[in-house]
Design a protein around this motif. Structure first.
Motif, PDB file in Angstrom:
ATOM      1  N   MET A   1       0.877  -1.083   0.058  1.00 39.25           N
ATOM      2  CA  MET A   1      -0.065  -0.096   0.006  1.00 39.25           C
ATOM      3  C   MET A   1       0.826   1.271  -0.049  1.00 39.25           C
ATOM      4  SD  MET A   1      -2.774  -1.214   2.651  1.00 39.25           S
ATOM      5  CE  MET A   1      -1.674  -1.991   3.847  1.00 39.25           C
ATOM      6  N   THR A   2       0.843   2.043  -1.037  1.00 38.94           N
ATOM      7  CA  THR A   2       1.786   3.218  -1.103  1.00 38.94           C
ATOM      8  C   THR A   2       0.889   4.517  -1.110  1.00 38.94           C
ATOM      9  OG1 THR A   2       1.280   3.547  -3.431  1.00 38.94           O
ATOM     10  CG2 THR A   2       3.260   2.007  -2.931  1.00 38.94           C
ATOM     11  N   THR A   3      -0.568   4.450  -1.219  1.00 39.91           N
ATOM     12  CA  THR A   3      -1.267   5.760  -0.815  1.00 39.91           C
ATOM     13  C   THR A   3      -1.533   5.439   0.814  1.00 39.91           C
ATOM     14  OG1 THR A   3      -1.780   5.491  -2.924  1.00 39.91           O
ATOM     15  CG2 THR A   3      -3.149   7.028  -1.683  1.00 39.91           C
ATOM     16  N   ARG A   4      -1.460   6.952   1.314  1.00 39.61           N
ATOM     17  CA  ARG A   4      -1.708   6.913   2.761  1.00 39.61           C
ATOM     18  C   ARG A   4      -3.342   7.635   2.745  1.00 39.61           C
ATOM     19  NH1 ARG A   4       1.752  10.727   5.748  1.00 39.61           N
ATOM     20  NH2 ARG A   4       0.128  12.222   5.788  1.00 39.61           N
ATOM     21  N   VAL A   5      -4.234   6.852   3.678  1.00 38.82           N
ATOM     22  CA  VAL A   5      -5.613   7.177   3.665  1.00 38.82           C
ATOM     23  C   VAL A   5      -5.539   8.136   4.635  1.00 38.82           C
ATOM     24  CG1 VAL A   5      -7.862   6.323   4.027  1.00 38.82           C
ATOM     25  CG2 VAL A   5      -6.158   5.035   2.618  1.00 38.82           C
ATOM     26  N   GLU A   6      -6.209   9.671   4.477  1.00 46.63           N
ATOM     27  CA  GLU A   6      -6.005  10.457   5.620  1.00 46.63           C
ATOM     28  C   GLU A   6      -7.713  10.805   5.819  1.00 46.63           C
ATOM     29  OE1 GLU A   6      -3.613  13.662   4.515  1.00 46.63           O
ATOM     30  OE2 GLU A   6      -1.735  12.695   4.871  1.00 46.63           O
ATOM     31  N   LEU A   7      -8.705  10.154   5.130  1.00 49.78           N
ATOM     32  CA  LEU A   7      -9.866  10.384   5.150  1.00 49.78           C
ATOM     33  C   LEU A   7     -10.333  10.051   6.530  1.00 49.78           C
ATOM     34  CD1 LEU A   7     -11.333   9.735   1.614  1.00 49.78           C
ATOM     35  CD2 LEU A   7     -10.772  11.858   2.555  1.00 49.78           C
ATOM     36  N   THR A   8     -11.606  10.707   6.747  1.00 56.15           N
ATOM     37  CA  THR A   8     -12.007  10.022   8.202  1.00 56.15           C
ATOM     38  C   THR A   8     -13.368   9.829   8.061  1.00 56.15           C
ATOM     39  OG1 THR A   8     -13.025  12.274   9.051  1.00 56.15           O
ATOM     40  CG2 THR A   8     -10.938  11.818   9.952  1.00 56.15           C
ATOM     41  N   LEU A  20     -14.464   2.786   4.284  1.00 56.72           N
ATOM     42  CA  LEU A  20     -13.178   3.173   4.916  1.00 56.72           C
ATOM     43  C   LEU A  20     -13.222   2.723   6.280  1.00 56.72           C
ATOM     44  CD1 LEU A  20     -11.031   5.472   5.230  1.00 56.72           C
ATOM     45  CD2 LEU A  20     -12.970   7.267   5.855  1.00 56.72           C
ATOM     46  N   VAL A  21     -14.294   2.448   6.990  1.00 54.18           N
ATOM     47  CA  VAL A  21     -14.318   1.842   8.341  1.00 54.18           C
ATOM     48  C   VAL A  21     -13.498   0.331   8.176  1.00 54.18           C
ATOM     49  CG1 VAL A  21     -15.501   0.843  10.173  1.00 54.18           C
ATOM     50  CG2 VAL A  21     -16.052   3.153   9.330  1.00 54.18           C
ATOM     51  N   ASP A  22     -13.865  -0.347   7.222  1.00 55.32           N
ATOM     52  CA  ASP A  22     -13.266  -1.828   6.943  1.00 55.32           C
ATOM     53  C   ASP A  22     -11.840  -1.482   6.935  1.00 55.32           C
ATOM     54  OD1 ASP A  22     -15.886  -2.853   7.166  1.00 55.32           O
ATOM     55  OD2 ASP A  22     -16.123  -3.165   5.110  1.00 55.32           O
ATOM     56  N   TYR A  23     -11.458  -0.665   5.971  1.00 55.17           N
ATOM     57  CA  TYR A  23     -10.092  -0.425   5.783  1.00 55.17           C
ATOM     58  C   TYR A  23      -9.223  -0.304   7.001  1.00 55.17           C
ATOM     59  CZ  TYR A  23      -5.801   2.017   4.570  1.00 55.17           C
ATOM     60  OH  TYR A  23      -4.476   2.397   4.583  1.00 55.17           O
ATOM     61  N   ARG A  24      -9.742   0.733   7.554  1.00 59.62           N
ATOM     62  CA  ARG A  24      -9.157   0.953   9.000  1.00 59.62           C
ATOM     63  C   ARG A  24      -8.753   0.059   9.978  1.00 59.62           C
ATOM     64  NH1 ARG A  24      -7.974   6.352   9.863  1.00 59.62           N
ATOM     65  NH2 ARG A  24      -8.652   7.865   8.348  1.00 59.62           N
ATOM     66  N   GLU A  25      -9.862  -0.903   9.947  1.00 59.86           N
ATOM     67  CA  GLU A  25      -9.945  -1.974  10.851  1.00 59.86           C
ATOM     68  C   GLU A  25      -8.975  -3.165  10.416  1.00 59.86           C
ATOM     69  OE1 GLU A  25     -13.989  -3.347  11.059  1.00 59.86           O
ATOM     70  OE2 GLU A  25     -14.700  -1.623  12.603  1.00 59.86           O
ATOM     71  N   ALA A  26      -8.869  -3.326   9.257  1.00 58.02           N
ATOM     72  CA  ALA A  26      -8.027  -4.245   8.607  1.00 58.02           C
ATOM     73  C   ALA A  26      -6.644  -3.761   8.851  1.00 58.02           C
ATOM     74  CB  ALA A  26      -8.300  -4.399   7.199  1.00 58.02           C
ATOM     75  N   ARG A  51      -0.071 -15.574  10.159  1.00 56.70           N
ATOM     76  CA  ARG A  51      -1.278 -14.592  10.583  1.00 56.70           C
ATOM     77  C   ARG A  51      -0.871 -13.222  10.002  1.00 56.70           C
ATOM     78  NH1 ARG A  51      -6.135 -13.240  10.433  1.00 56.70           N
ATOM     79  NH2 ARG A  51      -7.009 -12.006  12.281  1.00 56.70           N
ATOM     80  N   ALA A  52       0.248 -12.739  10.225  1.00 64.79           N
ATOM     81  CA  ALA A  52       0.698 -11.419  10.031  1.00 64.79           C
ATOM     82  C   ALA A  52       0.684 -11.054   8.412  1.00 64.79           C
ATOM     83  CB  ALA A  52       1.948 -10.824  10.532  1.00 64.79           C
ATOM     84  N   GLU A  53       1.056 -12.054   7.795  1.00 62.74           N
ATOM     85  CA  GLU A  53       1.001 -11.923   6.091  1.00 62.74           C
ATOM     86  C   GLU A  53      -0.463 -12.024   5.747  1.00 62.74           C
ATOM     87  OE1 GLU A  53       3.189 -15.050   4.869  1.00 62.74           O
ATOM     88  OE2 GLU A  53       5.309 -14.301   5.390  1.00 62.74           O
ATOM     89  N   GLU A  54      -1.432 -12.825   6.255  1.00 67.62           N
ATOM     90  CA  GLU A  54      -2.565 -12.881   5.947  1.00 67.62           C
ATOM     91  C   GLU A  54      -3.466 -11.468   6.285  1.00 67.62           C
ATOM     92  OE1 GLU A  54      -6.776 -14.861   7.511  1.00 67.62           O
ATOM     93  OE2 GLU A  54      -4.759 -15.959   7.801  1.00 67.62           O
ATOM     94  N   THR A  55      -3.073 -11.019   7.524  1.00 69.15           N
ATOM     95  CA  THR A  55      -3.824  -9.680   7.531  1.00 69.15           C
ATOM     96  C   THR A  55      -3.359  -8.615   6.808  1.00 69.15           C
ATOM     97  OG1 THR A  55      -2.105  -9.359   9.580  1.00 69.15           O
ATOM     98  CG2 THR A  55      -4.411 -10.247  10.349  1.00 69.15           C
ATOM     99  N   ALA A  56      -2.092  -8.552   6.360  1.00 68.42           N
ATOM    100  CA  ALA A  56      -1.421  -7.533   5.499  1.00 68.42           C
ATOM    101  C   ALA A  56      -2.025  -7.769   4.160  1.00 68.42           C
ATOM    102  CB  ALA A  56      -0.078  -7.890   5.508  1.00 68.42           C
ATOM    103  N   ARG A  57      -2.651  -8.808   3.646  1.00 65.77           N
ATOM    104  CA  ARG A  57      -3.168  -9.254   2.481  1.00 65.77           C
ATOM    105  C   ARG A  57      -4.398  -8.439   2.508  1.00 65.77           C
ATOM    106  NH1 ARG A  57      -0.162 -13.804   2.499  1.00 65.77           N
ATOM    107  NH2 ARG A  57      -2.029 -14.996   3.284  1.00 65.77           N
ATOM    108  N   GLU A  58      -5.319  -8.945   3.691  1.00 67.80           N
ATOM    109  CA  GLU A  58      -6.690  -8.460   3.707  1.00 67.80           C
ATOM    110  C   GLU A  58      -6.677  -6.753   4.123  1.00 67.80           C
ATOM    111  OE1 GLU A  58      -7.770 -10.188   7.486  1.00 67.80           O
ATOM    112  OE2 GLU A  58      -8.023 -12.105   6.705  1.00 67.80           O
ATOM    113  N   ALA A  62      -8.448  -4.358   1.307  1.00 70.58           N
ATOM    114  CA  ALA A  62      -9.415  -3.211   1.806  1.00 70.58           C
ATOM    115  C   ALA A  62      -9.084  -1.955   1.124  1.00 70.58           C
ATOM    116  CB  ALA A  62      -9.551  -3.415   3.329  1.00 70.58           C
ATOM    117  N   HIS A  63      -7.813  -1.719   1.029  1.00 73.26           N
ATOM    118  CA  HIS A  63      -7.194  -0.640   0.533  1.00 73.26           C
ATOM    119  C   HIS A  63      -7.630  -0.319  -0.724  1.00 73.26           C
ATOM    120  CE1 HIS A  63      -3.956   1.904  -1.177  1.00 73.26           C
ATOM    121  NE2 HIS A  63      -4.162   2.746   0.052  1.00 73.26           N
ATOM    122  N   VAL A  64      -7.426  -1.646  -1.611  1.00 72.01           N
ATOM    123  CA  VAL A  64      -7.673  -1.557  -3.007  1.00 72.01           C
ATOM    124  C   VAL A  64      -9.406  -1.133  -3.430  1.00 72.01           C
ATOM    125  CG1 VAL A  64      -7.879  -2.995  -5.142  1.00 72.01           C
ATOM    126  CG2 VAL A  64      -5.798  -2.748  -3.915  1.00 72.01           C
TER     127      VAL A  64
END
Length: 159
Positions: A1-8, A20-26, A51-58, A62-64
């Motif tokens: 993920m190269t784009t930082r999400v700053e939206l609330t 957005l909420v799903d992305y933040r939780e992921a 588990r760390a790799e799996e959550t990073a993929r999730e 979510a970011h995409v």
């Protein structure tokens, strides 16, 4: 993920808020999993690495999903932002107008305060020069003038 999400969540339309909420939780889960890997003893890291790799993929998925949704709905985002902007400016205008009214009331009390003289009736404050030069009245009306300038300079629209 190269784009930082700053939206609330408050800054995006309802139809995008869930993404957005799903992305933040992921993101939070991925960070927690990565930190867990870093905190555990080196011989135990391999147990948590999966588990760390799996959550990073999730989190990446979510970011995409969020990126695609915002790309596909620019009009909805602009309309939502414009409406929220207008509502916020209108609330600010109302608060400033209320502050102006309160300061005008305070100025009236300052005028009465400066008009009162022991042993003399006080029924008219407009003709007493001392009342018009009262420091409290002068300061309150000075701030009223500043507020009028601020109110007049509030933006009318977002463009």
């Amino acid at each position: 993920m190269t784009t930082r999400v700053e939206l609330t969540p408050e800054q995006v339309p309802e139809q995008l808020r869930g993404l957005l909420v799903d992305y933040r939780e992921a993101q939070r889960r991925a960070l927690d999993a990565q930190q867990a890997v870093q905190r555990v003893a080196i011989p135990e890291r391999y147990k948590l690495a999966g588990r760390a790799e799996e959550t990073a993929r999730e989190a990446a998925a979510a970011h995409v999903a969020l990126m695609e949704a915002t790309r596909e709905q620019p009009d909805a985002m602009r309309a939502f932002s414009a409406a929220r902007f207008a509502a916020s400016v209108e609330r600010a205008r109302e608060f400033l107008q209320a502050a102006e009214a309160e300061l005008r009331t305070a100025a009236g009390h300052a005028r009465v305060f400066a008009s009162v003289r022991p042993g003399r009736p006080c029924v008219n404050t407009e003709r007493i020069e001392r009342a018009e030069q009262a420091p409290g009245l002068q300061r309150a009306m000075g701030v009223v003038s500043l507020l009028r300038e601020v109110i007049d300079s509030l933006p009318e629209d977002i463009d």
